[in-house]
Design a protein around this motif. Structure first.
Motif, PDB file in Angstrom:
ATOM      1  N   TYR A  76      46.696  48.518  45.373  1.00  0.00           N
ATOM      2  CA  TYR A  76      46.739  47.079  45.670  1.00  0.00           C
ATOM      3  C   TYR A  76      48.068  46.648  46.346  1.00  0.00           C
ATOM      4  O   TYR A  76      48.367  45.472  46.391  1.00  0.00           O
ATOM      5  CB  TYR A  76      46.525  46.282  44.376  1.00  0.00           C
ATOM      6  N   ASN A 135      47.569  40.788  43.431  1.00  0.00           N
ATOM      7  CA  ASN A 135      46.436  41.209  44.238  1.00  0.00           C
ATOM      8  C   ASN A 135      45.378  41.878  43.344  1.00  0.00           C
ATOM      9  O   ASN A 135      44.170  41.623  43.483  1.00  0.00           O
ATOM     10  CB  ASN A 135      46.914  42.182  45.317  1.00  0.00           C
ATOM     11  N   TYR A 136      45.837  42.679  42.425  1.00  0.00           N
ATOM     12  CA  TYR A 136      44.932  43.345  41.466  1.00  0.00           C
ATOM     13  C   TYR A 136      44.276  42.311  40.550  1.00  0.00           C
ATOM     14  O   TYR A 136      43.047  42.347  40.325  1.00  0.00           O
ATOM     15  CB  TYR A 136      45.718  44.373  40.646  1.00  0.00           C
ATOM     16  N   ASP A 145      41.585  40.356  42.210  1.00  0.00           N
ATOM     17  CA  ASP A 145      40.376  41.148  42.407  1.00  0.00           C
ATOM     18  C   ASP A 145      39.589  41.289  41.104  1.00  0.00           C
ATOM     19  O   ASP A 145      38.356  41.229  41.113  1.00  0.00           O
ATOM     20  CB  ASP A 145      40.752  42.529  42.937  1.00  0.00           C
TER      21      ASP A 145
END
Length: 240
Positions: free
Chosen positions: A203, A224-225, A228
């Motif tokens: 990520y 970002n992880y 998601d």
């Protein structure tokens, strides 16, 4: 030629000779009439030789003088005519020069002057992007990460990021977990948001460091992880 002046009359030699002849003739005539008839036989006649002269001789000198006066008058007239001609020629020349000058001026006034074509402007060199300055502390790291996340359309808020950082590492960018299951598996959690290496690499956000201990890189990869898996870091309230 010698001249004799009597009063205001001048007599040339020719005139004097002719005048003497006239005088002698007049005297002889007077004498002839003065003799009475009775004395004619006793008084011998006087032979008077007439002097040869003509009226042309009297006017010869005046004629010469008239010719000289006429020549002088003609010369003066010729000079005056030449001056008039020269003056007329000079005036004509001056008038022509003035007319030519005026014509040239009018021609220049009628000739349109093309404006100078401006040189094409050189394109300005693109300004170097001004790099935003961030404080080298937790507040600065979060703000820099938020700007990067926003440019990548990754959702997160300042409060959500800080809350999770304080729970995971208390704000220590060198924090590492060497006791949980991840550590037992050889992939300990690292950095501000305690992310393991495989997740960090998966990520990672372009434009940030590849070092998981780098605070900005660690925050952006973790957010970002979380976006998601959970929709946003704001939705994470425990280990994730």
């Amino acid at each position: 030629m010698r001249t004799t002046t009597t009063g205001t009359a001048r007599l040339t030699t020719l005139h004097k000779i002719s005048a003497a002849g006239l005088t002698a003739a007049a005297g002889a005539a007077a004498l002839a009439f003065a003799v009475t008839p009775g004395q004619a036989a006793e008084t011998p006649s006087i032979a008077v030789k007439p002097v040869a002269w003509t009226t042309a001789d009297l006017g010869a000198h005046d004629h010469v003088g008239n010719q000289s006066d006429q020549a002088i008058a003609k010369a003066k007239a010729d000079a005056a005519a030449a001056k008039v001609k020269a003056d007329a020629a000079a005036k004509a020349k001056a008038d022509k020069a003035r007319a030519d000058e005026q014509a040239a001026s009018r021609s220049q006034a009628r000739t349109p002057v093309k404006p100078a074509k401006p040189a094409p402007a050189k394109p300005a060199a693109p300004a170097a992007p001004v790099k935003k300055a961030y404080a080298d502390n937790l507040d600065g790291w979060i703000k820099e990460s938020l700007d990067i996340l926003k440019s990548k359309n990754i959702p997160a808020t300042y409060e959500g990021i800080k809350r999770n950082i304080m729970r995971e590492s208390t704000g220590n960018p060198r924090a590492i977990n060497d006791w949980d299951v991840n550590a037992a598996n050889g992939v300990p959690s690292k950095g501000l948001l305690q992310i393991i290496d495989p997740t960090f690499k998966a990520y990672h956000v372009e434009g940030t460091s590849w070092d998981p201990y780098d605070p900005v890189a660690n925050i952006t990869a973790s957010c970002n992880y979380a976006a998601d898996k959970y929709g946003s870091m704001d939705n994470v309230n425990s280990a994730y």
